[in-house]
Write a protein that holds these residues in place. Structure first.
Motif, PDB file in Angstrom:
ATOM      1  N   ASN A   1      70.140   9.175 -67.525  1.00  0.00           N
ATOM      2  CA  ASN A   1      69.972   9.038 -66.039  1.00  0.00           C
ATOM      3  C   ASN A   1      71.153   7.901 -65.838  1.00  0.00           C
ATOM      4  O   ASN A   1      71.878   7.336 -66.726  1.00  0.00           O
ATOM      5  CB  ASN A   1      68.723   8.772 -65.305  1.00  0.00           C
ATOM      6  CG  ASN A   1      68.166   7.495 -65.897  1.00  0.00           C
ATOM      7  OD1 ASN A   1      68.711   6.555 -66.415  1.00  0.00           O
ATOM      8  ND2 ASN A   1      66.673   7.402 -65.139  1.00  0.00           N
ATOM      9  N   GLU A   2      71.501   7.849 -64.380  1.00  0.00           N
ATOM     10  CA  GLU A   2      72.428   7.068 -63.862  1.00  0.00           C
ATOM     11  C   GLU A   2      72.009   5.355 -64.238  1.00  0.00           C
ATOM     12  O   GLU A   2      72.989   4.808 -64.352  1.00  0.00           O
ATOM     13  CB  GLU A   2      72.507   7.104 -62.529  1.00  0.00           C
ATOM     14  CG  GLU A   2      73.264   8.257 -62.008  1.00  0.00           C
ATOM     15  CD  GLU A   2      73.207   8.358 -60.593  1.00  0.00           C
ATOM     16  OE1 GLU A   2      73.749   7.714 -59.947  1.00  0.00           O
ATOM     17  OE2 GLU A   2      72.679   9.626 -59.796  1.00  0.00           O
TER      18      GLU A   2
ATOM     19  N   THR B   1      71.729  16.760 -62.035  1.00  0.00           N
ATOM     20  CA  THR B   1      72.312  15.454 -61.472  1.00  0.00           C
ATOM     21  C   THR B   1      72.851  14.744 -62.558  1.00  0.00           C
ATOM     22  O   THR B   1      74.110  13.980 -62.688  1.00  0.00           O
ATOM     23  CB  THR B   1      71.567  14.610 -60.287  1.00  0.00           C
ATOM     24  OG1 THR B   1      71.271  15.416 -59.406  1.00  0.00           O
ATOM     25  CG2 THR B   1      72.400  13.666 -59.747  1.00  0.00           C
ATOM     26  N   GLN B   2      71.977  14.093 -63.518  1.00  0.00           N
ATOM     27  CA  GLN B   2      72.231  13.672 -64.652  1.00  0.00           C
ATOM     28  C   GLN B   2      73.414  14.154 -65.396  1.00  0.00           C
ATOM     29  O   GLN B   2      74.261  13.729 -66.011  1.00  0.00           O
ATOM     30  CB  GLN B   2      71.093  13.399 -65.554  1.00  0.00           C
ATOM     31  CG  GLN B   2      70.061  12.639 -65.005  1.00  0.00           C
ATOM     32  CD  GLN B   2      68.343  12.661 -65.288  1.00  0.00           C
ATOM     33  OE1 GLN B   2      68.435  13.080 -66.464  1.00  0.00           O
ATOM     34  NE2 GLN B   2      67.636  12.406 -64.828  1.00  0.00           N
TER      35      GLN B   2
ATOM     36  N   ARG C   1      75.567  16.357 -64.625  1.00  0.00           N
ATOM     37  CA  ARG C   1      76.847  16.210 -64.058  1.00  0.00           C
ATOM     38  C   ARG C   1      77.655  15.092 -64.345  1.00  0.00           C
ATOM     39  O   ARG C   1      78.708  14.754 -64.433  1.00  0.00           O
ATOM     40  CB  ARG C   1      76.682  16.273 -62.491  1.00  0.00           C
ATOM     41  CG  ARG C   1      77.723  17.053 -61.997  1.00  0.00           C
ATOM     42  CD  ARG C   1      77.558  17.163 -60.252  1.00  0.00           C
ATOM     43  NE  ARG C   1      76.689  18.223 -60.222  1.00  0.00           N
ATOM     44  CZ  ARG C   1      75.444  18.402 -59.512  1.00  0.00           C
ATOM     45  NH1 ARG C   1      74.985  17.430 -59.248  1.00  0.00           N
ATOM     46  NH2 ARG C   1      74.846  19.748 -59.493  1.00  0.00           N
ATOM     47  N   LYS C   2      76.948  13.882 -64.655  1.00  0.00           N
ATOM     48  CA  LYS C   2      77.460  12.511 -64.706  1.00  0.00           C
ATOM     49  C   LYS C   2      77.572  12.342 -66.179  1.00  0.00           C
ATOM     50  O   LYS C   2      78.446  11.261 -66.392  1.00  0.00           O
ATOM     51  CB  LYS C   2      76.711  11.416 -63.916  1.00  0.00           C
ATOM     52  CG  LYS C   2      76.531  11.777 -62.470  1.00  0.00           C
ATOM     53  CD  LYS C   2      76.524  10.525 -61.620  1.00  0.00           C
ATOM     54  CE  LYS C   2      76.439  11.118 -60.071  1.00  0.00           C
ATOM     55  NZ  LYS C   2      76.196   9.850 -59.272  1.00  0.00           N
ATOM     56  N   ASN C   3      76.796  12.840 -67.016  1.00  0.00           N
ATOM     57  CA  ASN C   3      76.724  12.454 -68.313  1.00  0.00           C
ATOM     58  C   ASN C   3      76.336  13.393 -69.065  1.00  0.00           C
ATOM     59  O   ASN C   3      75.066  13.894 -69.023  1.00  0.00           O
ATOM     60  CB  ASN C   3      75.818  11.324 -68.745  1.00  0.00           C
ATOM     61  CG  ASN C   3      76.008  10.796 -69.972  1.00  0.00           C
ATOM     62  OD1 ASN C   3      76.559  11.316 -71.033  1.00  0.00           O
ATOM     63  ND2 ASN C   3      75.692   9.468 -70.296  1.00  0.00           N
TER      64      ASN C   3
END
Lengths: 141, 141
Positions: A26-27, A59-60, A62-64
């Motif tokens: 996660n972020e 969402t996770q 998409r970022k990693n």
């Protein structure tokens, strides 16, 4: 050298698993796990799961995109962890292929619902264990 | 406000789980998952697992303590993910408490074997889901 028996046992474990545990980050940099219904598996290399654009998981990813996928059988003390990349896909061919009418409660607009997103996981490495023995291997295409 | 019912259902899921899936992050920045036998659980806050100093898991935790612990029941569509910190412990009181003579095949020197390490997981946040509903909560001491 690839140990054919390890690959066969790994595929058998995947085949008889209803879900796989998808690991993402996660972020805040924490590992996260969620059991996902196994929508489609192509050998040990490629997996598809149905998800929601609005979900934490999407969402996770998409970022990693670093991810893992874990299968285990508590009864036989077998486990398989695949490491690789997860990506989101809105491929209409795949969304139609996986569509079932009872999914409309999740995606009211049907297979083209913008909230209906696929998670496409591609494995690079694998680790299979049975009891105390565990073996690392590369996942070939 | 803490939803007592969510906490009770979460504890019940932990109680009836034989293993929990421990999520860690490896040196290459990939999430990793392994099912661990639940050695001891104190509510939802604190968990102990037996591991090996020489294991991948212990090496990962030494470098990055961010971790999660996941329990799920495929039959009831329930899941619980706890996020927090994992640390290694050689506490002799705990190692003696958890020691069973049949563990000698893993740790020849007994409870003080330098390869016998405990993983101590402390939860900070939780997420419980049942079917489509999921709830975030803070894990109190």
């Amino acid at each position: 050298m690839i140990n054919t028996e390890i690959l066969e046992k790994s595929k058998d474990l995947v085949d008889r698993s209803f879900t796989g545990a998808l690991g993402t980050i996660n972020e805040e940099g924490f590992p996260q796990i969620k059991a996902m219904l196994k929508t489609q598996a192509n050998g040990l290399k490629e997996f598809w799961f149905c998800s929601n654009t609005s979900s934490k998981r999407a969402t996770q990813i998409r970022k990693n995109s670093n991810a893992c996928l874990y299968f285990c059988d508590e009864k036989t003390y077998e486990g398989l962890m695949l490491s690789g990349q997860a990506e989101l896909s809105y491929d209409d061919g795949k969304r139609n292929e996986f569509w079932k009418e009872d999914m409309r409660i999740y995606y009211p607009q049907g297979s083209s619902d913008p909230d209906f997103v696929l998670i496409h996981f591609t494995a690079v490495k694998g680790n299979y264990y049975h009891g105390l023995q565990n073996t690392d291997f590369t996942v070939e295409a």
